[in-house]
Motif scaffolding. Structure first.
Motif, short mmCIF file in Angstrom:
data_model
loop_
_atom_site.label_atom_id
_atom_site.label_comp_id
_atom_site.label_asym_id
_atom_site.label_seq_id
_atom_site.Cartn_x
_atom_site.Cartn_y
_atom_site.Cartn_z
N VAL A 208 0.78 -1.07 0.09
CA VAL A 208 0.07 0.08 0.00
C VAL A 208 0.60 1.32 -0.06
CG1 VAL A 208 -1.61 1.35 1.31
CG2 VAL A 208 -2.03 -1.18 1.10
N THR A 209 1.96 1.25 0.74
CA THR A 209 2.78 2.31 0.82
C THR A 209 3.63 2.68 -0.60
OG1 THR A 209 3.36 1.96 3.07
CG2 THR A 209 4.89 3.26 1.88
N SER A 210 3.72 1.59 -1.18
CA SER A 210 4.55 1.86 -2.49
C SER A 210 3.27 2.36 -3.68
CB SER A 210 4.93 0.45 -3.08
OG SER A 210 5.92 -0.11 -2.41
N LEU A 211 2.21 1.94 -3.35
CA LEU A 211 1.09 2.40 -4.27
C LEU A 211 0.77 3.82 -3.93
CD1 LEU A 211 -1.11 -0.75 -4.01
CD2 LEU A 211 0.03 -0.19 -5.97
N LYS A 212 0.93 3.89 -2.81
CA LYS A 212 0.55 5.72 -2.47
C LYS A 212 1.68 6.49 -2.85
CE LYS A 212 -0.89 7.21 1.42
NZ LYS A 212 -0.96 7.32 3.00
N LYS A 214 3.45 5.77 -5.63
CA LYS A 214 3.34 5.93 -7.03
C LYS A 214 2.15 6.99 -7.62
CE LYS A 214 6.60 3.23 -8.79
NZ LYS A 214 7.36 3.46 -9.97
N GLY A 215 1.11 7.36 -6.44
CA GLY A 215 0.33 8.11 -6.84
C GLY A 215 -0.94 7.13 -7.72
N VAL A 216 -1.20 6.10 -7.27
CA VAL A 216 -2.02 5.33 -8.08
C VAL A 216 -3.25 5.63 -7.76
CG1 VAL A 216 -2.69 2.69 -8.09
CG2 VAL A 216 -0.35 3.15 -8.37
N ASN A 217 -4.05 5.30 -8.92
CA ASN A 217 -5.54 5.71 -9.03
C ASN A 217 -6.36 4.52 -8.95
OD1 ASN A 217 -4.18 8.25 -11.10
ND2 ASN A 217 -5.43 9.07 -9.21
N ALA A 218 -5.86 3.45 -9.50
CA ALA A 218 -6.63 2.07 -9.95
C ALA A 218 -5.54 1.02 -9.66
CB ALA A 218 -7.49 2.06 -11.21
N VAL A 219 -5.96 -0.05 -8.98
CA VAL A 219 -5.44 -1.16 -8.88
C VAL A 219 -6.06 -2.47 -9.39
CG1 VAL A 219 -4.02 -2.76 -7.07
CG2 VAL A 219 -4.16 -0.26 -6.88
N TYR A 220 -5.46 -2.99 -10.35
CA TYR A 220 -6.10 -4.47 -10.70
C TYR A 220 -5.20 -5.43 -9.83
CZ TYR A 220 -8.09 -8.22 -13.01
OH TYR A 220 -8.64 -9.46 -13.28
N TYR A 221 -5.95 -6.45 -9.28
CA TYR A 221 -5.61 -7.32 -8.55
C TYR A 221 -5.80 -8.98 -9.32
CZ TYR A 221 -4.25 -10.78 -4.85
OH TYR A 221 -3.80 -11.91 -4.57
N GLY A 222 -5.14 -9.59 -9.70
CA GLY A 222 -5.34 -11.04 -10.02
C GLY A 222 -5.10 -11.80 -9.07
N GLY A 223 -6.03 -12.47 -8.30
CA GLY A 223 -5.95 -13.44 -7.24
C GLY A 223 -7.46 -13.52 -6.50
N TYR A 224 -7.61 -13.98 -5.39
CA TYR A 224 -8.78 -14.42 -4.80
C TYR A 224 -9.03 -13.53 -3.59
CZ TYR A 224 -8.48 -18.78 -7.50
OH TYR A 224 -8.59 -19.73 -8.42
N HIS A 225 -10.37 -13.65 -3.02
CA HIS A 225 -10.92 -12.69 -2.24
C HIS A 225 -10.23 -12.47 -0.92
CE1 HIS A 225 -12.83 -16.37 -1.20
NE2 HIS A 225 -13.07 -15.82 0.24
N PRO A 226 -9.67 -13.63 -0.32
CA PRO A 226 -8.97 -13.48 0.94
C PRO A 226 -7.74 -12.22 1.06
CG PRO A 226 -9.30 -15.68 0.63
CD PRO A 226 -9.41 -15.02 -0.65
N GLU A 227 -6.93 -12.24 -0.01
CA GLU A 227 -5.91 -11.55 -0.18
C GLU A 227 -6.54 -10.13 -0.29
OE1 GLU A 227 -4.64 -15.21 -0.02
OE2 GLU A 227 -5.68 -14.62 -1.41
N GLY A 239 -5.06 5.42 4.07
CA GLY A 239 -5.37 6.47 3.29
C GLY A 239 -5.30 6.60 1.93
N LEU A 240 -5.00 5.22 1.07
CA LEU A 240 -5.11 4.92 -0.23
C LEU A 240 -6.33 4.98 -0.79
CD1 LEU A 240 -3.32 4.59 -2.88
CD2 LEU A 240 -3.67 1.91 -2.22
N LYS A 241 -6.72 6.01 -1.63
CA LYS A 241 -7.80 6.25 -2.45
C LYS A 241 -7.90 5.67 -3.67
CE LYS A 241 -9.40 10.05 0.63
NZ LYS A 241 -9.77 11.37 0.74
N ALA A 242 -7.65 4.60 -3.92
CA ALA A 242 -7.55 4.08 -5.33
C ALA A 242 -9.09 3.04 -5.84
CB ALA A 242 -6.40 3.38 -5.48
#
Length: 369
Positions: A208-212, A214-227, A239-242
């Motif tokens: 999450v820190t890395s994504l913040k 980078k100023g990321v606006n959207a995150v695509y995640y390939g995987g399952y619901h637990p993670e 405080g990541l608003k993506a």
């Protein structure tokens, strides 16, 4: 998180609910009744169980009753191979499964070698059917179809924004994420962050820190619901608003149990829901009676895979592997998820994918513009 510990030997009595009658025609169900995605596996068990009950109520197949045999692979490749070998030894008429692509692909090698027909309701990695084995089928779409839908959504709705693509290093998640990343790049959008996590991981604060940063606006995640559930919750806490987007591995009420309100607005792709089809009524009622949440597509597609196996056996006119495979390749089958027809590789013809959004604890189809 639900953990359904269902031993291989007692699965029929505990979950399939078919009773202990003579095993006329045995259908194997390879799925995950333990492990991180056991909640998804539970849906496939109840979907297959209801299909068999409904088919038997109408006279069964070839004058015989169907019996469900459940093998737990926990979505683990080695355990999936063990389940496949057990099904071969027991001479099942057909296998419905497996659940996860990473387990289904190695299991399919066993079925191919032994000539057993396998119909997966949920494994979407393209590699499963790439070799064109004549006895391997799937009633769902593929990641190279599903991933394109998600990628095009991002291209249309996040033009000029900063996008991250993350996966769980597994066959399903990485395969799906790779297609999304490729779709974005082909559309002229650079992926600002491409990373991976480990399935079973619980602390995503560094990610999450890395994504913040980078100023990321959207995150695509390939995987399952637990993670992803934990990732979304921790992103809000930091405080990541993506916008988070995923694939059909998010179609489970456990996601909201993990995230709570933090999951509001999370998007995912999946096949159109069969819930509104009158043919799905019995399955929905079965879930209610069992005290389970309303079934999702994992249940409906397991139901449809049993329907396809049963109708294929009828067309074959005998419990015979080659005749069944030939019947599946040449026929068209009316199921709870619609008409199913297979191409030469065993993939379903004309699969469809739509976007869903988590809203007020429910997953609803996203209205298209």
């Amino acid at each position: 998180m639900v953990r359904s510990a269902v031993p291989f030997v007692s699965a029929v009595a505990l979950l399939a609910g078919i009773g202990t009658a003579h095993a006329d025609i045995v259908i194997g169900l390879g799925t995950a009744t333990t492990g991180p995605v056991a909640a998804l596996g539970e849906q496939t068990v109840y979907g297959a169980k209801q299909a068999i009950e409904d088919i038997n109520a109408k006279g069964g197949v070839l004058g015989q009753k169907l019996v469900l045999r459940v093998g737990d692979d926990a979505c683990d490749p080695r355990q999936a191979v063990a389940v496949a070998n057990q099904f071969v030894r027991e001479k099942v008429a057909a296998v419905v499964g497996h659940l996860c692509s990473g387990a289904t692909i190695p299991a399919s090698e066993v079925y191919q070698e032994e000539g057993v027909v396998m119909i997966t309701p949920t494994a979407t990695n393209p590699l499963l059917t790439a070799k064109g084995y004549p006895n391997i089928f799937r009633v769902c779409g593929r990641d190279d179809q599903q991933g394109v839908v998600a990628g095009e959504y991002l291209l249309q709705n996040f033009k000029g924004k900063t996008i991250a693509v993350v996966d769980d290093k597994q066959a399903y998640g990485k395969g799906l994420a790779d297609v999304v990343a490729q779709t974005l790049e082909k559309g002229g959008m650079k992926v600002a962050y491409r990373g991976s996590v480990t399935a079973g991981e619980k602390d995503f604060s560094s990610l999450v820190t890395s994504l913040k940063d980078k100023g990321v606006n959207a995150v695509y995640y390939g995987g399952y619901h637990p993670e992803l559930g934990l990732m979304v919750r921790q992103a809000q806490e930091q405080g990541l608003k993506a916008q988070f987007i995923a694939g059909d591995g998010l179609n489970n009420s456990e996601f909201w149990s993990i995230t709570g309100p933090a999951g509001e607005g999370t998007l995912y792709t999946d096949s159109p829901s069969a819930a509104n089809d009158p043919k799905a009524k019995q399955l929905i009622e079965s879930f209610k009676k069992a005290g389970l949440p309303e079934p999702g597509n994992f249940a409906f597609y397991a139901y449809s895979a049993v329907q396809v196996a049963a109708e294929g056996l009828k067309k074959a006119g005998a419990v015979d592997n080659k005749k069944l495979a030939d019947a599946l390749h040449s026929g068209s089958f009316d199921t709870v998820v619609g008409q199913i027809e297979f191409d030469k590789k065993g993939d379903v013809v004309k699969p469809a994918y739509v976007m869903y959004v988590w809203k007020d604890g429910k997953n609803v189809e996203l209205a298209t513009k």
